[in-house]
Motif scaffolding. Structure first.
Motif, mmCIF file in Angstrom:
data_model
loop_
_atom_site.group_PDB
_atom_site.id
_atom_site.type_symbol
_atom_site.label_atom_id
_atom_site.label_comp_id
_atom_site.label_asym_id
_atom_site.label_seq_id
_atom_site.Cartn_x
_atom_site.Cartn_y
_atom_site.Cartn_z
ATOM 1 N N ILE A 24 32.980 14.992 -10.092
ATOM 2 C CA ILE A 24 32.249 16.261 -9.964
ATOM 3 C C ILE A 24 33.078 17.280 -9.193
ATOM 4 N N ILE A 25 33.717 16.820 -8.116
ATOM 5 C CA ILE A 25 34.536 17.735 -7.304
ATOM 6 C C ILE A 25 35.687 18.310 -8.122
ATOM 7 N N PHE A 26 36.343 17.464 -8.919
ATOM 8 C CA PHE A 26 37.499 17.931 -9.690
ATOM 9 C C PHE A 26 37.082 18.774 -10.897
ATOM 10 N N VAL A 27 35.917 18.502 -11.464
ATOM 11 C CA VAL A 27 35.466 19.250 -12.641
ATOM 12 C C VAL A 27 34.833 20.582 -12.255
ATOM 13 N N MET A 28 34.374 20.709 -11.011
ATOM 14 C CA MET A 28 33.651 21.902 -10.593
ATOM 15 C C MET A 28 34.426 23.202 -10.811
ATOM 16 N N PRO A 29 35.731 23.282 -10.478
ATOM 17 C CA PRO A 29 36.454 24.539 -10.750
ATOM 18 C C PRO A 29 36.468 24.911 -12.228
ATOM 19 N N LEU A 30 36.637 23.921 -13.105
ATOM 20 C CA LEU A 30 36.628 24.203 -14.536
ATOM 21 C C LEU A 30 35.247 24.666 -14.987
ATOM 22 N N TYR A 31 34.199 24.015 -14.453
ATOM 23 C CA TYR A 31 32.829 24.434 -14.775
ATOM 24 C C TYR A 31 32.603 25.873 -14.344
ATOM 25 N N TRP A 32 33.048 26.218 -13.128
ATOM 26 C CA TRP A 32 32.886 27.595 -12.615
ATOM 27 C C TRP A 32 33.630 28.577 -13.511
ATOM 28 N N LEU A 33 34.829 28.208 -13.953
ATOM 29 C CA LEU A 33 35.624 29.094 -14.803
ATOM 30 C C LEU A 33 34.930 29.351 -16.137
ATOM 31 N N VAL A 34 34.447 28.292 -16.779
ATOM 32 C CA VAL A 34 33.783 28.441 -18.073
ATOM 33 C C VAL A 34 32.484 29.229 -17.923
ATOM 34 N N THR A 35 31.705 28.921 -16.901
ATOM 35 C CA THR A 35 30.431 29.612 -16.683
ATOM 36 C C THR A 35 30.631 31.108 -16.494
ATOM 37 N N SER A 44 28.184 39.718 -11.048
ATOM 38 C CA SER A 44 28.768 38.943 -9.959
ATOM 39 C C SER A 44 28.983 37.500 -10.392
ATOM 40 N N SER A 45 29.927 36.835 -9.748
ATOM 41 C CA SER A 45 30.223 35.437 -10.079
ATOM 42 C C SER A 45 29.086 34.534 -9.629
ATOM 43 N N SER A 46 28.867 33.474 -10.393
ATOM 44 C CA SER A 46 27.778 32.559 -10.090
ATOM 45 C C SER A 46 28.078 31.179 -10.662
ATOM 46 N N LEU A 48 25.628 29.338 -11.700
ATOM 47 C CA LEU A 48 24.571 29.137 -12.686
ATOM 48 C C LEU A 48 24.842 29.992 -13.914
ATOM 49 N N PRO A 49 24.661 29.452 -15.117
ATOM 50 C CA PRO A 49 24.880 30.241 -16.336
ATOM 51 C C PRO A 49 23.990 31.483 -16.355
ATOM 52 N N GLY A 50 24.604 32.621 -16.671
ATOM 53 C CA GLY A 50 23.847 33.865 -16.713
ATOM 54 C C GLY A 50 23.855 34.522 -18.074
ATOM 55 N N GLY A 51 24.301 33.844 -19.090
ATOM 56 C CA GLY A 51 24.354 34.413 -20.429
ATOM 57 C C GLY A 51 25.405 33.710 -21.263
ATOM 58 N N ILE A 241 38.846 49.320 -12.562
ATOM 59 C CA ILE A 241 37.810 48.302 -12.723
ATOM 60 C C ILE A 241 38.420 47.072 -13.390
ATOM 61 N N GLU A 242 38.430 45.981 -12.672
ATOM 62 C CA GLU A 242 38.984 44.742 -13.215
ATOM 63 C C GLU A 242 37.898 43.945 -13.921
ATOM 64 N N MET A 243 38.199 43.487 -15.128
ATOM 65 C CA MET A 243 37.249 42.724 -15.927
ATOM 66 C C MET A 243 37.469 41.237 -15.639
ATOM 67 N N THR A 244 36.856 40.776 -14.562
ATOM 68 C CA THR A 244 37.056 39.406 -14.117
ATOM 69 C C THR A 244 36.558 38.395 -15.136
ATOM 70 N N GLN A 245 35.442 38.682 -15.764
ATOM 71 C CA GLN A 245 34.874 37.743 -16.736
ATOM 72 C C GLN A 245 35.800 37.572 -17.943
ATOM 73 N N VAL A 246 36.432 38.645 -18.360
ATOM 74 C CA VAL A 246 37.378 38.563 -19.475
ATOM 75 C C VAL A 246 38.619 37.782 -19.050
#
Length: 280
Positions: A24-35, A44-46, A48-51, A241-246
């Motif tokens: 879980i600890i090692f997968v968490m950064p990848l999960y955060w990136l995909v989300t 804002s970054s989260s 939890l899935p927001g869309g 304006i930086e498009m962080t999600q992109v």
């Protein structure tokens, strides 16, 4: 008997619990990136899935020259995987099977280069290639590839040392040259080590080298690892304006080949390292 069974069960539960926690600890950064790659641009970054804004991936591939950078990554990675895999095998074969004065000393000198941080040689290397006129070309990577890798040479040397001498002597009696013994006998049965070296080289070249292309190449030849953090994504019409999600979407596409290669070759990776360690 019951106590031993209970202790064994408790040990397995503890081990599996730790493995799950570390996973879980090692997968968490990848999960955060995909989300966050699927979040609405500007949100804002989260965790939890927001869309499910898959258009971010389209923007990631079109707002910058993504495929040109991908082409550069493929070229550099191909050079850094194919050539060192072969040259390291040849050098490892020489250390393992050939005799010569000072072979042990040369092997220790080669291993000592693994202790030298790469950043120490960056400036002298830059000056050398600048004087040769090789900046903004792929020639530096070709020269580095010809030298092989110290760790890869070590793996090959350990693996080749385990082969019985009778195999080599029988081949020489049949008239095989040294290179033919290497190419036709040793290499075909060294697939686990070849796969291990190839996977490690791929990972190091595709995703692990950001600074070197930044120093030696101009932005039109940057690989993805350098371009995604140097060029970046700005909102059309307002560069502030930086498009962080992109950017996150571009990073997901960037790491996907590494994940695929790892899952395809993980069995050979473990087998190759274990074979070199145990047999050597």
């Amino acid at each position: 008997m019951v106590g031993q069974s209970t202790g064994s069960t408790l040990g397995r539960v503890t081990v599996y619990g730790l493995l799950i926690l570390l996973s879980i600890i090692f997968v968490m950064p990848l999960y955060w990136l995909v989300t966050n790659s699927l979040q609405l641009v500007g949100s804002s970054s989260s965790f939890l899935p927001g869309g499910l804004h898959f258009e971010n991936y389209y923007y990631a591939a079109t707002l910058i020259d993504y495929w040109s950078y991908t082409k550069s990554s493929i070229i550099l990675t191909s050079i850094s995987v194919v050539i060192p895999t072969l040259t390291s095998a040849l050098v490892g074969f020489g250390f393992a099977r050939l005799r010569g004065p000072g072979k042990g000393f040369l092997f220790m000198m080669m291993l000592s280069t693994m202790m030298l941080p790469g950043i120490v040689t960056q400036i002298p290397t830059y000056v050398i290639f600048f004087k040769l006129g090789f900046l903004n070309t792929y020639w530096p990577w070709l020269f580095w590839a010809l030298g092989g890798s110290a760790f890869s040479i070590f793996l090959y040397r350990q693996f080749f040392s385990s082969f019985p001498k009778d195999l080599e002597e029988a081949a020489r009696i049949d008239g095989c040259s040294t290179f033919r013994i290497f190419w036709n006998i040793f290499m075909p049965i060294s697939f686990p080590v070849i796969a291990t070296v190839s996977i490690l080289s791929f990972n190091g070249s595709w995703g692990g080298d950001y600074l070197t292309p930044f120093m030696f190449l101009q932005d039109d030849k940057y690989p993805l690892a350098t371009a995604l953090f140097s060029v970046g994504y700005a909102f059309p019409g307002d560069q502030r304006i930086e498009m962080t999600q992109v950017l996150n979407a571009g990073l997901v596409m960037f790491v996907l080949p590494i994940i695929v290669v790892f899952f395809i070759g993980q069995r050979y990776l473990v087998e190759g390292v274990v074979s070199s360690a145990v047999k050597g």
